[in-house]
Design a protein around this motif. Structure first.
Motif, PDB file in Angstrom:
ATOM      1  N   LEU A 116       0.857  -1.188   0.000  1.00 50.31           N
ATOM      2  CA  LEU A 116       0.000   0.000   0.000  1.00 50.31           C
ATOM      3  C   LEU A 116       0.891   1.236   0.000  1.00 50.31           C
ATOM      4  O   LEU A 116       1.727   1.411   0.894  1.00 50.31           O
ATOM      5  CB  LEU A 116      -0.885   0.012   1.249  1.00 50.31           C
ATOM      6  CG  LEU A 116      -1.750   1.262   1.385  1.00 50.31           C
ATOM      7  CD1 LEU A 116      -3.006   1.127   0.530  1.00 50.31           C
ATOM      8  CD2 LEU A 116      -2.111   1.512   2.835  1.00 50.31           C
ATOM      9  N   ILE A 117       0.707   2.085  -1.012  1.00 48.82           N
ATOM     10  CA  ILE A 117       1.502   3.310  -1.076  1.00 48.82           C
ATOM     11  C   ILE A 117       0.582   4.487  -0.795  1.00 48.82           C
ATOM     12  O   ILE A 117      -0.339   4.777  -1.555  1.00 48.82           O
ATOM     13  CB  ILE A 117       2.166   3.461  -2.463  1.00 48.82           C
ATOM     14  CG1 ILE A 117       3.075   2.250  -2.714  1.00 48.82           C
ATOM     15  CG2 ILE A 117       2.953   4.750  -2.553  1.00 48.82           C
ATOM     16  CD1 ILE A 117       3.794   2.264  -4.029  1.00 48.82           C
ATOM     17  N   GLY A 118       0.817   5.142   0.314  1.00 52.12           N
ATOM     18  CA  GLY A 118      -0.040   6.276   0.676  1.00 52.12           C
ATOM     19  C   GLY A 118      -0.939   5.920   1.841  1.00 52.12           C
ATOM     20  O   GLY A 118      -2.125   5.704   1.672  1.00 52.12           O
ATOM     21  N   SER A 119      -0.366   5.864   3.026  1.00 53.87           N
ATOM     22  CA  SER A 119      -1.152   5.406   4.171  1.00 53.87           C
ATOM     23  C   SER A 119      -1.659   6.583   4.986  1.00 53.87           C
ATOM     24  O   SER A 119      -1.331   6.751   6.149  1.00 53.87           O
ATOM     25  CB  SER A 119      -0.306   4.466   5.024  1.00 53.87           C
ATOM     26  OG  SER A 119      -1.149   3.658   5.816  1.00 53.87           O
ATOM     27  N   SER A 124       5.466  10.742   6.095  1.00 53.83           N
ATOM     28  CA  SER A 124       5.418  11.740   7.168  1.00 53.83           C
ATOM     29  C   SER A 124       4.988  11.127   8.496  1.00 53.83           C
ATOM     30  O   SER A 124       5.304  11.641   9.564  1.00 53.83           O
ATOM     31  CB  SER A 124       4.456  12.871   6.786  1.00 53.83           C
ATOM     32  OG  SER A 124       3.149  12.362   6.633  1.00 53.83           O
ATOM     33  N   ASN A 125       4.252   9.999   8.432  1.00 58.79           N
ATOM     34  CA  ASN A 125       3.778   9.415   9.686  1.00 58.79           C
ATOM     35  C   ASN A 125       4.579   8.170  10.112  1.00 58.79           C
ATOM     36  O   ASN A 125       4.172   7.451  11.025  1.00 58.79           O
ATOM     37  CB  ASN A 125       2.276   9.088   9.589  1.00 58.79           C
ATOM     38  CG  ASN A 125       1.945   8.230   8.371  1.00 58.79           C
ATOM     39  OD1 ASN A 125       2.837   7.829   7.625  1.00 58.79           O
ATOM     40  ND2 ASN A 125       0.664   7.956   8.172  1.00 58.79           N
ATOM     41  N   TYR A 126       5.718   7.924   9.443  1.00 57.70           N
ATOM     42  CA  TYR A 126       6.461   6.696   9.728  1.00 57.70           C
ATOM     43  C   TYR A 126       6.864   6.575  11.204  1.00 57.70           C
ATOM     44  O   TYR A 126       6.579   5.571  11.866  1.00 57.70           O
ATOM     45  CB  TYR A 126       7.706   6.604   8.844  1.00 57.70           C
ATOM     46  CG  TYR A 126       8.552   5.380   9.134  1.00 57.70           C
ATOM     47  CD1 TYR A 126       8.190   4.124   8.657  1.00 57.70           C
ATOM     48  CD2 TYR A 126       9.703   5.471   9.919  1.00 57.70           C
ATOM     49  CE1 TYR A 126       8.956   2.998   8.929  1.00 57.70           C
ATOM     50  CE2 TYR A 126      10.474   4.346  10.206  1.00 57.70           C
ATOM     51  CZ  TYR A 126      10.095   3.119   9.703  1.00 57.70           C
ATOM     52  OH  TYR A 126      10.838   2.000   9.982  1.00 57.70           O
ATOM     53  N   GLY A 170       1.911   2.597  16.422  1.00 55.91           N
ATOM     54  CA  GLY A 170       0.868   2.055  15.553  1.00 55.91           C
ATOM     55  C   GLY A 170      -0.123   3.127  15.171  1.00 55.91           C
ATOM     56  O   GLY A 170       0.024   4.296  15.547  1.00 55.91           O
ATOM     57  N   PHE A 171      -1.144   2.713  14.403  1.00 50.88           N
ATOM     58  CA  PHE A 171      -2.195   3.667  14.041  1.00 50.88           C
ATOM     59  C   PHE A 171      -3.253   3.725  15.146  1.00 50.88           C
ATOM     60  O   PHE A 171      -3.625   2.703  15.724  1.00 50.88           O
ATOM     61  CB  PHE A 171      -2.892   3.235  12.749  1.00 50.88           C
ATOM     62  CG  PHE A 171      -2.105   3.518  11.502  1.00 50.88           C
ATOM     63  CD1 PHE A 171      -2.052   4.799  10.977  1.00 50.88           C
ATOM     64  CD2 PHE A 171      -1.428   2.493  10.844  1.00 50.88           C
ATOM     65  CE1 PHE A 171      -1.329   5.059   9.823  1.00 50.88           C
ATOM     66  CE2 PHE A 171      -0.705   2.752   9.696  1.00 50.88           C
ATOM     67  CZ  PHE A 171      -0.657   4.035   9.191  1.00 50.88           C
ATOM     68  N   GLN A 172      -3.725   4.923  15.420  1.00 49.46           N
ATOM     69  CA  GLN A 172      -4.896   5.082  16.287  1.00 49.46           C
ATOM     70  C   GLN A 172      -6.064   5.339  15.346  1.00 49.46           C
ATOM     71  O   GLN A 172      -6.072   6.328  14.612  1.00 49.46           O
ATOM     72  CB  GLN A 172      -4.651   6.263  17.222  1.00 49.46           C
ATOM     73  CG  GLN A 172      -5.759   6.489  18.229  1.00 49.46           C
ATOM     74  CD  GLN A 172      -5.504   7.770  19.014  1.00 49.46           C
ATOM     75  OE1 GLN A 172      -4.365   8.105  19.320  1.00 49.46           O
ATOM     76  NE2 GLN A 172      -6.574   8.488  19.317  1.00 49.46           N
ATOM     77  N   ILE A 173      -7.040   4.429  15.342  1.00 47.54           N
ATOM     78  CA  ILE A 173      -8.091   4.477  14.319  1.00 47.54           C
ATOM     79  C   ILE A 173      -9.472   4.559  14.963  1.00 47.54           C
ATOM     80  O   ILE A 173      -9.764   3.854  15.930  1.00 47.54           O
ATOM     81  CB  ILE A 173      -8.018   3.219  13.408  1.00 47.54           C
ATOM     82  CG1 ILE A 173      -6.667   3.182  12.668  1.00 47.54           C
ATOM     83  CG2 ILE A 173      -9.170   3.174  12.422  1.00 47.54           C
ATOM     84  CD1 ILE A 173      -6.460   1.942  11.822  1.00 47.54           C
ATOM     85  N   GLU A 215      -6.517  11.826   8.058  1.00 51.08           N
ATOM     86  CA  GLU A 215      -5.468  11.655   9.058  1.00 51.08           C
ATOM     87  C   GLU A 215      -5.412  12.961   9.853  1.00 51.08           C
ATOM     88  O   GLU A 215      -4.972  13.996   9.346  1.00 51.08           O
ATOM     89  CB  GLU A 215      -4.127  11.368   8.380  1.00 51.08           C
ATOM     90  CG  GLU A 215      -3.047  11.039   9.395  1.00 51.08           C
ATOM     91  CD  GLU A 215      -1.768  10.504   8.738  1.00 51.08           C
ATOM     92  OE1 GLU A 215      -1.405  11.013   7.676  1.00 51.08           O
ATOM     93  OE2 GLU A 215      -1.155   9.591   9.314  1.00 51.08           O
ATOM     94  N   LEU A 216      -5.899  12.923  11.090  1.00 52.77           N
ATOM     95  CA  LEU A 216      -6.022  14.154  11.872  1.00 52.77           C
ATOM     96  C   LEU A 216      -4.648  14.687  12.262  1.00 52.77           C
ATOM     97  O   LEU A 216      -4.399  15.883  12.227  1.00 52.77           O
ATOM     98  CB  LEU A 216      -6.864  13.912  13.118  1.00 52.77           C
ATOM     99  CG  LEU A 216      -8.256  13.321  12.857  1.00 52.77           C
ATOM    100  CD1 LEU A 216      -8.989  13.061  14.168  1.00 52.77           C
ATOM    101  CD2 LEU A 216      -9.089  14.233  11.962  1.00 52.77           C
ATOM    102  N   ARG A 217      -3.791  13.758  12.699  1.00 55.94           N
ATOM    103  CA  ARG A 217      -2.376  14.068  12.862  1.00 55.94           C
ATOM    104  C   ARG A 217      -1.620  12.770  12.598  1.00 55.94           C
ATOM    105  O   ARG A 217      -2.272  11.712  12.462  1.00 55.94           O
ATOM    106  CB  ARG A 217      -2.097  14.651  14.261  1.00 55.94           C
ATOM    107  CG  ARG A 217      -2.698  13.910  15.420  1.00 55.94           C
ATOM    108  CD  ARG A 217      -2.463  14.638  16.747  1.00 55.94           C
ATOM    109  NE  ARG A 217      -2.740  13.726  17.843  1.00 55.94           N
ATOM    110  CZ  ARG A 217      -3.957  13.438  18.294  1.00 55.94           C
ATOM    111  NH1 ARG A 217      -5.012  14.013  17.764  1.00 55.94           N
ATOM    112  NH2 ARG A 217      -4.131  12.568  19.278  1.00 55.94           N
ATOM    113  N   PRO A 218      -0.285  12.794  12.486  1.00 57.39           N
ATOM    114  CA  PRO A 218       0.407  11.584  12.048  1.00 57.39           C
ATOM    115  C   PRO A 218      -0.032  10.325  12.799  1.00 57.39           C
ATOM    116  O   PRO A 218       0.059  10.265  14.025  1.00 57.39           O
ATOM    117  CB  PRO A 218       1.882  11.912  12.300  1.00 57.39           C
ATOM    118  CG  PRO A 218       1.961  13.387  12.122  1.00 57.39           C
ATOM    119  CD  PRO A 218       0.663  13.916  12.679  1.00 57.39           C
ATOM    120  N   GLY A 219      -0.556   9.347  12.064  1.00 61.28           N
ATOM    121  CA  GLY A 219      -0.944   8.079  12.653  1.00 61.28           C
ATOM    122  C   GLY A 219      -2.339   8.027  13.267  1.00 61.28           C
ATOM    123  O   GLY A 219      -2.773   6.990  13.731  1.00 61.28           O
ATOM    124  N   VAL A 220      -3.050   9.168  13.271  1.00 62.45           N
ATOM    125  CA  VAL A 220      -4.388   9.204  13.879  1.00 62.45           C
ATOM    126  C   VAL A 220      -5.434   9.357  12.787  1.00 62.45           C
ATOM    127  O   VAL A 220      -5.499  10.383  12.109  1.00 62.45           O
ATOM    128  CB  VAL A 220      -4.506  10.357  14.900  1.00 62.45           C
ATOM    129  CG1 VAL A 220      -5.891  10.372  15.529  1.00 62.45           C
ATOM    130  CG2 VAL A 220      -3.429  10.217  15.967  1.00 62.45           C
TER     131      VAL A 220
END
Lengths: 342, 342
Positions: B9-12, B37-39, B46-49, B146-151
Motif C-alpha cells: 500500500l503506497i499512501g497510508s 510523514s507518519n512513519y 501504531g495507528f490510532q483508528i 489523518e487528523l495528525r500523524p498516525g491518527v
C-alpha cells in the motif's frame, strides 16, 4: 500674507503623506492629517520620509495630526477635505462608508472635497451626499508605500491628474506635477486596465506581477500562462466595457500595462498586499463597478466576472474571520430560505 | 490454508490506512504499508483508528511498515500494489511521478496495480509504463482523514467502486462495500462534478463549502453568490465535457452535488486543506484533464479555465516558495525570450 488654506487629509499612508508633504512645502497650506494605525508612531517620532520628488526627512510633521479613533469630531472649517484612503464600500460596520467618514469635516457649501482614489463611479455617492460642495476627482500615478507605521517611501514620481481648482495649489511647492485633466474618465479607465486585472489575479494566486509573468515559462506551464489566459483577455474586457461608456482605450495600451512593472521588482499589487495582511481589498470600486457597467451595457466580461466573484468570496471570508459577519445568522437565514423554497 | 495475498500500500493517510485495515481484517491479505510523514509515529505507536465501519483501534499495525525515505527498494514480489496517494503529476522533483513511485514494487506480468485516486485519465500513464500488468481503477467515496500523524478518523462509509478482480478481496472482511462498477468512467465524472468545482473555488477563496453557500445571503452579496455565478455554471461545464466523451450525467445531479456536504459541517475540500497547509494541490488530474478534454472536443469551459489557470499560478507560487522552481533562471529565460521577440 494670506491665511493658509486649511486642508484636512484623511488617509495618511503612502500617497496621503506625500500629498500632505507637498502641500505643506508650498507654504500655502496647513494640513491636518487624520491618522489611525500610525497615530502613535507619528505622534512620537513624526514621519520618516524618503521621497523621490521631495527628499529625505527624519521626523516630518504636518501642521496638525488627529487620532481618528480618539478624536471623532473635527470642529474646524476646512477649505479642502482630501481623501486618500482605500475605497471599500463593501466593508461592513464599524468601517464607515466614505461619505460618513468625511461628513464631520465637510462644511456644506464651503469645503472642496478631493478624492484621490482608484476605481470608477467613486464620485457618485459623494456628490449625492454633499450636493452643495465641489467634489474633485483625482487620480494619482505616484508610487508610495508606508513600509511600517510612519515610514514612507515614495519611489515613483508624484503625478496627479485632477479637475481645475486644486491644480495651482498642488503645484505650488514646485516638485509635483499636477495637471488639469479634462479627460479624467479616460485616465481612470486606463488605470483600471491595471487595477482590474493584475490586482485580483495576484490576490487570488499569491503571485506578484513579476512571478505571474514567469509562471508560463516553467516546464508544463505553457498552456496555463496567466498572461495569455487571464491578463490579456481581462484587459480586453476592460477596454470593451470602457468603450460601452464612451471611453476609447487603444488596445495597443495592453502590452504596456502587461509590462508596467519591471519584472525584477516583483511588484506586489495593492490587493495582494491587502490579502497578505488580512485587510479588506478594494473589490467594489474596481471589479464591482466594471462588472455592473458591463452587465448594464450588455458587454460580456467572463474572466472579470469569475475574478470578481472569487474575490468577493475571499473578502467575505476575511470579514467573517474578523467578526464582521454573523455566521450563525447566515446559517439560519439559508435554512429558512430552503424551507420556503420547498 | 492458502498463502496470504501480499499487498503493498503506497499512501497510508486516511483512505489508505482504512483500506489496509479492511484487507488485513479479511484474514486473506498481508499488507505492507509505505509510510512517509507518519512513519515515526506509526513505528512507535501504531495507528490510532476511529472507523465508522471497522471500529476503534488504539494501536493497530499492518503486517509490515516501510519507511519510504529510508528504504527505497522493495524486493518482495507483491500480488497487489495499491496507490492511495494524492495524484499530482505537475509537482516537480524530488516528488516522483506515480509510475516512478511504484516501479520498484511492481513485478512485471504479475502485480495487479490498483489506483484508488481522484481525477480522470489517471490510468493512462500507468498502463503505458506497465503494459504487462493489470491496472485497476478504483474510486472511493469513503470519508477518512489523518487528523495528525498516525491518527485516522473514518466518518463516511467505505464505498469503493472498482473493476472485477479485486472485488472479492475487498469485501472479504465483511465491512466495506466494494462493488464491480462496469461504468466506472461515469462514476469518475460524477465525482468530478464535486472535485472540479468545489475544490478550486474553495482553494482560491479560503471559504469551505458551507461558507461558500452562505456568502450570497450577506447584504450586498446577492449579485455575487458563488453558487449562482461559479458553482452551478462550472458544474454545467463538467457535464458538457463528460458528454463530449460519451458520459451522460443527468443535470439533475447538480443540486445534489451543490448540497453534497451538510452546510454546518463547513466541509473543507481537499484542495483547500492542501492550500492551507502549503502542500501541492491535485490540479492536473482534475482541472487540467477536464480543460484539455474540453479543448480537444471543442467544449467551452470558461469558468473552469479561469479556475484552472489561477490554481496553476497558485501552485507555482507554492512550488517556488518551497524551492522547487529556480526564479533567477526563469527571469533570465524571459529576458532572452523578450530579446528574441524584438
Amino acid at each position: 500674507m494670506a491665511e493658509k488654506k486649511r486642508v484636512l487629509l484623511i488617509g495618511s499612508g503612502g500617497i496621503g503623506t506625500i500629498t500632505a508633504l507637498n502641500l505643506e512645502l508650498s507654504g500655502e497650506c496647513a494640513v491636518t492629517a487624520v491618522l489611525r494605525s500610525n497615530y502613535n508612531a507619528v505622534k512620537e517620532n513624526g514621519f520618516q520620509i524618503d521621497a523621490a520628488d521631495y527628499g529625505k526627512f527624519k521626523s516630518w510633521r504636518p501642521s496638525q495630526v488627529l487620532n481618528r479613533d480618539g478624536e471623532k469630531k473635527e470642529k474646524e472649517e476646512y477649505d479642502y477635505v482630501i481623501c486618500t484612503t482605500k475605497n471599500t464600500p463593501d466593508v461592513p460596520p464599524p468601517t464607515l462608508p466614505l461619505v460618513d467618514l468625511i461628513r464631520p469635516a465637510v462644511t456644506p457649501g464651503h469645503s472642496v472635497i478631493v478624492l484621490i482614489q482608484n476605481g470608477i463611479n467613486i464620485e457618485k455617492p459623494v456628490v449625492a451626499a454633499f450636493p452643495r460642495n465641489v467634489v474633485l476627482s483625482g487620480i494619482s500615478c505616484m508610487g508610495a508605500n508606508e513600509l511600517r507605521p510612519g515610514v514612507i517611501l515614495q519611489n515613483e514620481p508624484d503625478l496627479l491628474g485632477i479637475a481645475p481648482e486644486f491644480v495651482r495649489l498642488y503645484n505650488a511647492a514646485g516638485k509635483a506635477k499636477c495637471s488639469y485633466d479634462p479627460d479624467l474618465q479616460h485616465e481612470r479607465w486606463r488605470k483600471l486596465l491595471y487595477n482590474c486585472v493584475w490586482n485580483p489575479i495576484a490576490a487570488l494566486t499569491n503571485c506578484d506581477t513579476g512571478r505571474l509573468r514567469l509562471v508560463g515559462l516553467s516546464e508544463g506551464y505553457a498552456d496555463v500562462d496567466p498572461v495569455v489566459s487571464l491578463v490579456r483577455p481581462a484587459m480586453k474586457e476592460v477596454i470593451a466595457v470602457a468603450a460601452s461608456v464612451g471611453v476609447t482605450l487603444d488596445p495597443g495600451l495592453i502590452e504596456g500595462v502587461v509590462e508596467a512593472d519591471e519584472l525584477e521588482v516583483f511588484c506586489v499589487p495593492s490587493m495582494l498586499q491587502d490579502a497578505r495582511k488580512g485587510r479588506p481589498m478594494e473589490v467594489e470600486t474596481i471589479l464591482g463597478e466594471v462588472t455592473r457597467t458591463a452587465d448594464r451595457n450588455g458587454v460580456p466580461v467572463p474572466v472579470i466576472k469569475v475574478l470578481y466573484v472569487l474575490l468577493k468570496a475571499k473578502q467575505w471570508w476575511n470579514f467573517e474571520a474578523n467578526g464582521l459577519i454573523d455566521l450563525q445568522a447566515s446559517v439560519e437565514k439559508r435554512k429558512r430560505k430552503l424551507e420556503e423554497g420547498k
